[in-house]
Design a protein around this motif. Sequence first.
Motif, short mmCIF file in Angstrom:
data_model
loop_
_atom_site.label_atom_id
_atom_site.label_comp_id
_atom_site.label_asym_id
_atom_site.label_seq_id
_atom_site.Cartn_x
_atom_site.Cartn_y
_atom_site.Cartn_z
N THR A 146 0.86 -1.18 0.00
CA THR A 146 0.00 0.00 0.00
C THR A 146 0.90 1.23 0.00
OG1 THR A 146 -1.78 -1.13 1.17
CG2 THR A 146 -1.76 1.27 1.27
N PRO A 187 -11.77 -2.19 -6.43
CA PRO A 187 -11.35 -3.11 -5.37
C PRO A 187 -12.02 -4.48 -5.49
CG PRO A 187 -12.80 -1.43 -4.48
CD PRO A 187 -12.44 -1.00 -5.86
N LEU A 241 -9.93 -7.83 -5.48
CA LEU A 241 -10.16 -8.95 -4.56
C LEU A 241 -10.41 -10.23 -5.34
CD1 LEU A 241 -12.43 -7.17 -1.92
CD2 LEU A 241 -10.10 -8.00 -1.58
N TYR A 292 -7.08 -11.52 -6.38
CA TYR A 292 -6.35 -12.18 -5.29
C TYR A 292 -6.92 -13.57 -5.01
CZ TYR A 292 -3.32 -8.31 -3.98
OH TYR A 292 -2.33 -7.35 -3.98
N TYR A 344 -5.38 -7.07 -10.24
CA TYR A 344 -5.10 -6.10 -9.19
C TYR A 344 -3.86 -5.26 -9.44
CZ TYR A 344 -2.15 -9.98 -7.47
OH TYR A 344 -1.25 -11.00 -7.36
N LEU A 373 -3.37 -6.16 -1.24
CA LEU A 373 -4.56 -6.77 -0.64
C LEU A 373 -5.17 -5.84 0.40
CD1 LEU A 373 -6.42 -9.20 -0.36
CD2 LEU A 373 -4.81 -10.18 1.29
N LEU A 374 -4.33 -5.13 1.14
CA LEU A 374 -4.82 -4.16 2.12
C LEU A 374 -5.60 -3.04 1.45
CD1 LEU A 374 -4.89 -3.04 5.05
CD2 LEU A 374 -2.75 -1.84 4.50
N ALA A 390 -7.06 -3.09 -1.53
CA ALA A 390 -8.30 -3.62 -2.10
C ALA A 390 -9.36 -3.82 -1.03
CB ALA A 390 -8.02 -4.93 -2.83
N THR A 391 -8.97 -4.39 0.10
CA THR A 391 -9.94 -4.67 1.17
C THR A 391 -10.48 -3.39 1.78
OG1 THR A 391 -8.74 -6.71 1.67
CG2 THR A 391 -10.29 -5.92 3.33
N MET A 392 -9.57 -2.47 2.14
CA MET A 392 -10.00 -1.23 2.78
C MET A 392 -10.79 -0.33 1.82
SD MET A 392 -9.31 -1.35 5.94
CE MET A 392 -9.59 -3.13 5.87
N PHE A 424 -12.67 -1.40 -0.64
CA PHE A 424 -14.00 -2.02 -0.74
C PHE A 424 -14.87 -1.58 0.43
CE2 PHE A 424 -17.06 -5.36 0.16
CZ PHE A 424 -17.64 -5.57 -1.08
N MET A 425 -14.30 -1.61 1.64
CA MET A 425 -15.04 -1.18 2.82
C MET A 425 -15.37 0.31 2.76
SD MET A 425 -13.00 -3.36 5.73
CE MET A 425 -13.97 -2.66 7.05
#
Length: 287
Positions: free
Chosen positions: A56, A168, A172, A175, A183, A188-189, A191-193, A195-196
């Motif tokens: 990131t 994202p 994901l 991944y 990606y 991964l961090l 993409a996850t954050m 998305f949230m």
Amino acid sequence: MNSALDTGRPWIYVDSALAVSKPLAWMVLLAGTLAMLGYMLGVPIFYRPIEGGAATHPLTCVFLIVYGVCILLDKEQHSTRQLGLGLLTLSVLLCLMVIVEKFTDTNITNVITPFSSNVIRERDAGLDNSMGMNTALLMLFVGLSVLAQYTDRYKRSQLFALCALFMPLLGLFGYIFELTDFYGHMSLLTATMSFMLCFSLLCKTAHTGVVRAVLSPYIGGIIARVQLLAVTLFVAAIVYFFINTITATNGDAAGLLFTSLYWMALGVIGLSALAIEKVDEARRMDR
């Protein structure tokens, strides 16, 4: 704020979405801060969750922190509203600078990138630490979405958030199925954050527009949620089959298919939910 409520059925899904928006923003803010602390303290696992994988970027950490803060600020107060608008304007301009940098192959943002020496050192060591075009566009759309909320343009905010959400989601998916083309430089961090973050923005506008229609307790919302589940499973199955049997080595083609199916499904579900909800709302008012 929840103007969607009426004297009929309780709008529990809308209320739940509105309630979950801020906790999600807090998680994004804390994750961005932790990643930044990783650069400060020399702990790569905080910003590079997969050893040897994509990191990131510090600017991405800044965007996550700023957007998380802006969602949590009370925009109804004049002072915090002006602070949020200022931060968002600067963030959008910075995103545009990053995008211009990608097209011109320059390094104009290096001078304002926190811990740039760490980034350069990792790149020289052969590690992936860059903000890709997908992340830059993602952060631009998120910034525009939050900015639209600050100017009370909630439906426009939903549109920008949905545009941002695709990136994202695609990351994901990449991944999960080990498709690097999906990606790119997005960790991964990130993409996850992200998305949230997009989900938080959509939940924050659950009282209006497409999100309200999808979460409706009436027939329009029920149909939309069933469609959403069915189409999500269908798209995932089709793309998985496509990847493994037709073009296992062609990530671009698989990404194009995923993109096409995603927007087709989203358009069908959103527009049908809005149409059905409007008809059903008129019927309820006539009773």
